[in-house]
Design an enzyme around this catalytic site. Structure first.
Site, PDB file in Angstrom:
ATOM      1  NE  ARG A 272      26.405  39.398  30.436  1.00  0.00           N
ATOM      2  CZ  ARG A 272      27.465  39.124  31.096  1.00  0.00           C
ATOM      3  NH1 ARG A 272      27.828  37.792  31.032  1.00  0.00           N
ATOM      4  NH2 ARG A 272      28.528  39.921  31.587  1.00  0.00           N
ATOM      5  CD  GLU A 301      22.902  33.873  34.331  1.00  0.00           C
ATOM      6  OE1 GLU A 301      23.632  34.638  34.922  1.00  0.00           O
ATOM      7  OE2 GLU A 301      23.167  33.512  32.992  1.00  0.00           O
ATOM      8  CG  HIS A 319      26.948  33.423  34.793  1.00  0.00           C
ATOM      9  ND1 HIS A 319      26.356  34.591  34.343  1.00  0.00           N
ATOM     10  CD2 HIS A 319      28.155  33.751  34.306  1.00  0.00           C
ATOM     11  CE1 HIS A 319      26.923  35.466  33.859  1.00  0.00           C
ATOM     12  NE2 HIS A 319      28.195  35.101  33.673  1.00  0.00           N
TER      13      HIS A 319
HETATM   14  C1  8YV Z   1      30.802  36.621  35.947  1.00  0.00           C
HETATM   15  C2  8YV Z   1      30.847  37.568  33.575  1.00  0.00           C
HETATM   16  O1  8YV Z   1      29.674  36.200  35.988  1.00  0.00           O
HETATM   17  O2  8YV Z   1      32.771  38.676  33.434  1.00  0.00           O
HETATM   18  C3  8YV Z   1      31.568  38.630  32.891  1.00  0.00           C
HETATM   19  O3  8YV Z   1      31.094  39.250  32.055  1.00  0.00           O
HETATM   20  O4  8YV Z   1      29.574  37.403  33.303  1.00  0.00           O
HETATM   21  C4  8YV Z   1      31.311  36.852  34.821  1.00  0.00           C
HETATM   22  O5  8YV Z   1      32.692  36.602  34.856  1.00  0.00           O
HETATM   23  C5  8YV Z   1      30.789  38.004  36.952  1.00  0.00           C
HETATM   24  O6  8YV Z   1      30.763  39.343  36.432  1.00  0.00           O
HETATM   25  C6  8YV Z   1      31.900  38.158  38.130  1.00  0.00           C
HETATM   26  O7  8YV Z   1      31.646  39.003  39.051  1.00  0.00           O
END
Ligand code: 8YV
Length: 356
Positions: A272, A301, A319
């Site tokens: 993150r 972001e 991301h």
């Molecule tokens: C995606 C993510 O950005 O799984 C996570 O924690 O950060 C990512 O896989 C996203 O959440 C897809 O919906």
């Protein structure tokens, strides 16, 4: 409790939610043209989306629920009218489900996140209200680990810059400066969960020596453990972050850690943006305190500071850790399965650890 309340729902008694991705029982409900069916259809639970979700998740959601797409972000009056009916939330790994939002949704039973990370969800507030929180672990381990290795190779061998070198016609005027060998180098992993271990598995094939930091040493792992992230950085050529976000890891990678990584060290972040002090990183990259960085995640972001975009010793990607067709479909199926199980009164396939 929430599962018992779900058991009162007509659809749940059939053991399914309409329009399920798998939904074997749903065909029976759909094909019976009777009063029970009409009642079940009318009783579709209300669901609020808190992210722009992919069509392959939206479609099954719209078949099974009355979906209110990001209603909380728009018309306050419309949201206030619908809010008391909302029984489910679906969002992505970056979604915010705050302690302020939850009391506005008194019927809320479940938050289903399509992502492994759920640092945007106030889990303590959810638990206090008896709201379940679910996420989608495991199915994205390979993709995120693959991307971590891709970023390591990319910054060490300067692949993005080399591509530009050819495209811009610079090759005829001479070779590129020599790069850094990755095979055999020292890898430090910040966070040794499922994805950290998948990164280590891949790094072994590159003959890398592997060390890690985590809240505590993991029994049965053959890698050196450092309790302090700065000590791990000092012992690493590549430092890869794959720890959960949230308050416990905020700015864990600070100026001291970057100094410890040193002028020949590379930072990779697939966790993150909050885990890295971005201002300190920009300064370290600018001054040569570290050699370079490969970043999939950022503090704010989708906005990436110009000071970072202007640097030549970084590789920046938007991301994309889990962003393959195969993985995103698996994540969507799991996010839906968690909701489906909840409204059928079954145990959730992947509740977050705090809610198990
Ligand atoms: C995606 C993510 O950005 O799984 C996570 O924690 O950060 C990512 O896989 C996203 O959440 C897809 O919906």
């Amino acid at each position: 409790d929430a599962a018992a309340r779900a058991g009162d729902d007509g659809a749940a008694k059939e053991g399914c939610v309409h329009g399920s991705i798998r939904g074997p029982g749903c065909a029976i409900v759909r094909s019976s043209h009777n009063f029970a069916r009409e009642t079940a259809v009318a009783a579709q639970p209300d669901l609020l989306t808190v992210a722009k979700l992919a069509p392959f998740l939206m479609e099954p959601l719209q078949r099974a629920f009355t979906v209110h797409e990001r209603l909380h972000e728009g018309d306050a009056g419309a949201f206030a009218r619908i809010a008391p009916q909302i029984r489910a939330i679906c969002g992505s790994g970056e979604s915010k489900v705050s302690a302020e939002l939850m009391p506005r949704l008194p019927a809320l039973e479940i938050v289903s996140i399509m992502g492994v990370g759920y640092d945007g969800v106030d889990v303590a507030a959810a638990k206090a209200r008896g709201v379940m929180v679910a996420h989608t672990p495991d199915v994205l381990n390979d993709d995120v680990a693959d991307l971590a290795l891709a970023l390591m190779l990319n910054i060490a061998r300067r692949i993005a810059q080399a591509d530009q070198y050819v495209r811009q016609g610079k090759w005829p005027s001479g070779p590129m400066p020599l790069a850094r060998k990755m095979s055999g180098a020292r890898l430090g992993i910040v966070g040794m969960g499922r994805i950290g271990q998948a990164i280590a598995d891949r790094a072994k094939a590159f003959g890398m020596s592997i060390a890690y930091t985590a809240r505590s040493a993991k029994a049965g792992l053959p890698y050196a453990f450092h309790a302090r992230v700065a000590d791990l950085a000092a012992a690493s050529d590549f430092l890869v972050c794959i720890t959960p976000g949230g308050a416990a890891t905020r700015k864990l990678i600070d100026a001291e850690v970057l100094r410890a990584l040193g002028p020949a060290g590379y930072l990779v972040n697939v966790a993150r943006g909050s885990v890295v002090d971005e201002a300190a990183l920009i300064e370290a990259l600018h001054k040569g305190t570290i050699a370079g960085a490969g970043l999939d995640v950022f503090e704010n972001e989708p906005h990436v500071p110009e000071a970072l975009r202007a640097l030549d010793n970084v590789v920046l990607v938007p991301h994309i850790g889990s962003a393959t067709v195969q993985t995103r479909h698996a994540m969507a199926a799991r996010a839906f399965a968690n909701l489906e199980a909840h409204f059928a009164g079954r145990p959730l396939p992947s509740a977050v650890p705090e809610c198990r």
